[in-house]
Design a protein around this motif. Structure first.
Motif, mmCIF file in Angstrom:
data_model
loop_
_atom_site.group_PDB
_atom_site.id
_atom_site.type_symbol
_atom_site.label_atom_id
_atom_site.label_comp_id
_atom_site.label_asym_id
_atom_site.label_seq_id
_atom_site.Cartn_x
_atom_site.Cartn_y
_atom_site.Cartn_z
ATOM 1 N N ALA A 42 0.824 -1.217 0.000
ATOM 2 C CA ALA A 42 0.000 0.000 0.000
ATOM 3 C C ALA A 42 0.855 1.262 0.000
ATOM 4 C CB ALA A 42 -0.944 0.002 1.203
ATOM 5 N N THR A 43 2.018 1.210 0.600
ATOM 6 C CA THR A 43 2.850 2.413 0.711
ATOM 7 C C THR A 43 4.045 2.399 -0.251
ATOM 8 O OG1 THR A 43 4.117 1.425 2.536
ATOM 9 C CG2 THR A 43 2.200 2.776 3.123
ATOM 10 N N GLU A 44 4.050 1.438 -1.165
ATOM 11 C CA GLU A 44 5.140 1.359 -2.138
ATOM 12 C C GLU A 44 5.249 2.662 -2.916
ATOM 13 O OE1 GLU A 44 5.808 -1.349 -5.994
ATOM 14 O OE2 GLU A 44 5.467 -2.451 -4.126
ATOM 15 N N GLY A 45 6.457 3.175 -3.040
ATOM 16 C CA GLY A 45 6.684 4.411 -3.773
ATOM 17 C C GLY A 45 6.525 5.669 -2.945
ATOM 18 N N LEU A 46 6.146 5.518 -1.684
ATOM 19 C CA LEU A 46 6.025 6.680 -0.786
ATOM 20 C C LEU A 46 7.247 6.760 0.113
ATOM 21 C CD1 LEU A 46 2.359 6.362 0.508
ATOM 22 C CD2 LEU A 46 3.214 7.854 -1.292
ATOM 23 N N SER A 47 7.746 7.956 0.294
ATOM 24 C CA SER A 47 8.829 8.128 1.267
ATOM 25 C C SER A 47 8.216 8.134 2.669
ATOM 26 C CB SER A 47 9.551 9.464 1.020
ATOM 27 O OG SER A 47 8.697 10.542 1.370
ATOM 28 N N GLU A 48 9.056 7.980 3.665
ATOM 29 C CA GLU A 48 8.575 8.051 5.055
ATOM 30 C C GLU A 48 7.943 9.412 5.327
ATOM 31 O OE1 GLU A 48 8.355 5.903 7.732
ATOM 32 O OE2 GLU A 48 8.795 4.380 6.215
ATOM 33 N N ASP A 49 8.554 10.458 4.787
ATOM 34 C CA ASP A 49 8.002 11.811 4.962
ATOM 35 C C ASP A 49 6.623 11.940 4.311
ATOM 36 O OD1 ASP A 49 10.119 12.736 6.471
ATOM 37 O OD2 ASP A 49 11.133 13.700 4.779
ATOM 38 N N ASP A 50 6.473 11.380 3.106
ATOM 39 C CA ASP A 50 5.171 11.406 2.442
ATOM 40 C C ASP A 50 4.119 10.698 3.292
ATOM 41 O OD1 ASP A 50 6.184 12.724 0.211
ATOM 42 O OD2 ASP A 50 6.352 10.897 -0.996
ATOM 43 N N TYR A 51 4.475 9.541 3.816
ATOM 44 C CA TYR A 51 3.539 8.764 4.626
ATOM 45 C C TYR A 51 3.146 9.540 5.884
ATOM 46 C CZ TYR A 51 1.506 5.079 7.450
ATOM 47 O OH TYR A 51 0.664 4.352 8.236
ATOM 48 N N ARG A 52 4.137 10.055 6.611
ATOM 49 C CA ARG A 52 3.859 10.819 7.838
ATOM 50 C C ARG A 52 3.007 12.056 7.551
ATOM 51 N NH1 ARG A 52 9.083 9.176 9.135
ATOM 52 N NH2 ARG A 52 9.994 11.116 8.409
ATOM 53 N N THR A 53 3.304 12.742 6.452
ATOM 54 C CA THR A 53 2.523 13.924 6.082
ATOM 55 C C THR A 53 1.079 13.533 5.769
ATOM 56 O OG1 THR A 53 4.471 15.077 5.249
ATOM 57 C CG2 THR A 53 2.325 15.830 4.425
ATOM 58 N N THR A 54 0.890 12.454 5.044
ATOM 59 C CA THR A 54 -0.466 11.998 4.704
ATOM 60 C C THR A 54 -1.253 11.656 5.959
ATOM 61 O OG1 THR A 54 0.302 11.154 2.575
ATOM 62 C CG2 THR A 54 -1.787 10.272 3.416
ATOM 63 N N VAL A 55 -0.655 10.908 6.862
ATOM 64 C CA VAL A 55 -1.336 10.537 8.108
ATOM 65 C C VAL A 55 -1.660 11.784 8.925
ATOM 66 C CG1 VAL A 55 -1.080 9.306 10.306
ATOM 67 C CG2 VAL A 55 -0.394 8.199 8.177
ATOM 68 N N ALA A 56 -0.697 12.683 9.044
ATOM 69 C CA ALA A 56 -0.921 13.909 9.815
ATOM 70 C C ALA A 56 -2.029 14.752 9.186
ATOM 71 C CB ALA A 56 0.379 14.716 9.914
ATOM 72 N N THR A 57 -2.055 14.812 7.867
ATOM 73 C CA THR A 57 -3.090 15.592 7.177
ATOM 74 C C THR A 57 -4.468 14.989 7.415
ATOM 75 O OG1 THR A 57 -1.518 16.284 5.477
ATOM 76 C CG2 THR A 57 -3.866 16.408 4.913
ATOM 77 N N LEU A 58 -4.588 13.677 7.264
ATOM 78 C CA LEU A 58 -5.879 13.021 7.471
ATOM 79 C C LEU A 58 -6.335 13.149 8.924
ATOM 80 C CD1 LEU A 58 -5.357 9.856 5.260
ATOM 81 C CD2 LEU A 58 -6.838 11.832 4.776
ATOM 82 N N ARG A 59 -5.403 13.001 9.861
ATOM 83 C CA ARG A 59 -5.747 13.158 11.270
ATOM 84 C C ARG A 59 -6.260 14.568 11.531
ATOM 85 N NH1 ARG A 59 -1.159 11.775 13.725
ATOM 86 N NH2 ARG A 59 -0.402 13.910 13.627
ATOM 87 N N ARG A 60 -5.567 15.557 11.008
ATOM 88 C CA ARG A 60 -5.961 16.951 11.224
ATOM 89 C C ARG A 60 -7.352 17.238 10.638
ATOM 90 N NH1 ARG A 60 -3.639 21.297 13.497
ATOM 91 N NH2 ARG A 60 -4.975 23.099 13.214
ATOM 92 N N MET A 61 -7.605 16.722 9.447
ATOM 93 C CA MET A 61 -8.914 16.911 8.823
ATOM 94 C C MET A 61 -10.015 16.270 9.662
ATOM 95 S SD MET A 61 -7.897 16.404 4.825
ATOM 96 C CE MET A 61 -9.494 16.874 4.148
ATOM 97 N N ALA A 62 -9.757 15.071 10.182
ATOM 98 C CA ALA A 62 -10.738 14.387 11.031
ATOM 99 C C ALA A 62 -10.972 15.185 12.309
ATOM 100 C CB ALA A 62 -10.262 12.978 11.343
ATOM 101 N N GLU A 63 -9.894 15.687 12.908
ATOM 102 C CA GLU A 63 -10.029 16.493 14.134
ATOM 103 C C GLU A 63 -10.796 17.792 13.856
ATOM 104 O OE1 GLU A 63 -5.871 14.880 16.168
ATOM 105 O OE2 GLU A 63 -5.931 16.895 15.300
ATOM 106 N N ASN A 64 -10.547 18.386 12.720
ATOM 107 C CA ASN A 64 -11.242 19.627 12.383
ATOM 108 C C ASN A 64 -12.754 19.412 12.295
ATOM 109 O OD1 ASN A 64 -8.832 21.025 12.188
ATOM 110 N ND2 ASN A 64 -8.758 20.974 9.962
#
Length: 129
Positions: free
Chosen positions: A105-127
């Motif tokens: 599922a995360t093939e081709g994503l850097s660790e930074d990309d993955y962390r940013t995606t998770v943080a973005t989705l978490r923030r949107m859910a919290e909002n």
């Protein structure tokens, strides 16, 4: 046409769930079995404790059925329930397979990309919560 984030979140949820379900089904278990094995790997639990911890995911009486099936497989025993040696081995094998799904599922994503995606989705859910 560019699809909105809701489309991709829902689509990703569906394909992740399907991949995980197929992986677990190939071993004769489902999501609740997986969750219960992981819970019992942390510490023994009574039926009531396991039910309380997994309540958001369970239907009425579902924990009893899950534990009975895991007992039948020889993967759990007792009350409080604990993993047997076979259960520990099964969980480790399943973890390897689930890790492979997550890696695909995360093939081709850097660790930074993955962390940013998770943080973005978490923030949107919290909002919106």
């Amino acid at each position: 046409m560019e699809r909105p984030i809701g489309y991709w979140v829902k689509n990703l949820d569906n394909v992740l769930e399907g991949s995980l379900d197929r992986t677990l089904a190939s071993r004769g278990v489902g999501r609740r079995h997986w969750q219960t094995l992981n819970l019992l790997a942390e510490a023994p639990r009574t039926v009531a404790e396991a039910t309380a911890e997994l309540a958001p995911f369970l239907g009425p009486g579902e924990m009893l059925a899950v534990l009975a099936e895991l007992e039948r497989l020889g993967w759990v025993a007792g009350d409080p329930y604990t993993l047997t040696a076979d259960g520990t081995a099964a969980l480790e094998s399943l973890r390897t397979e689930v890790t492979q799904v997550r890696q695909r599922a995360t093939e081709g994503l850097s660790e930074d990309d993955y962390r940013t995606t998770v943080a973005t989705l978490r923030r949107m859910a919290e909002n919106l919560a």
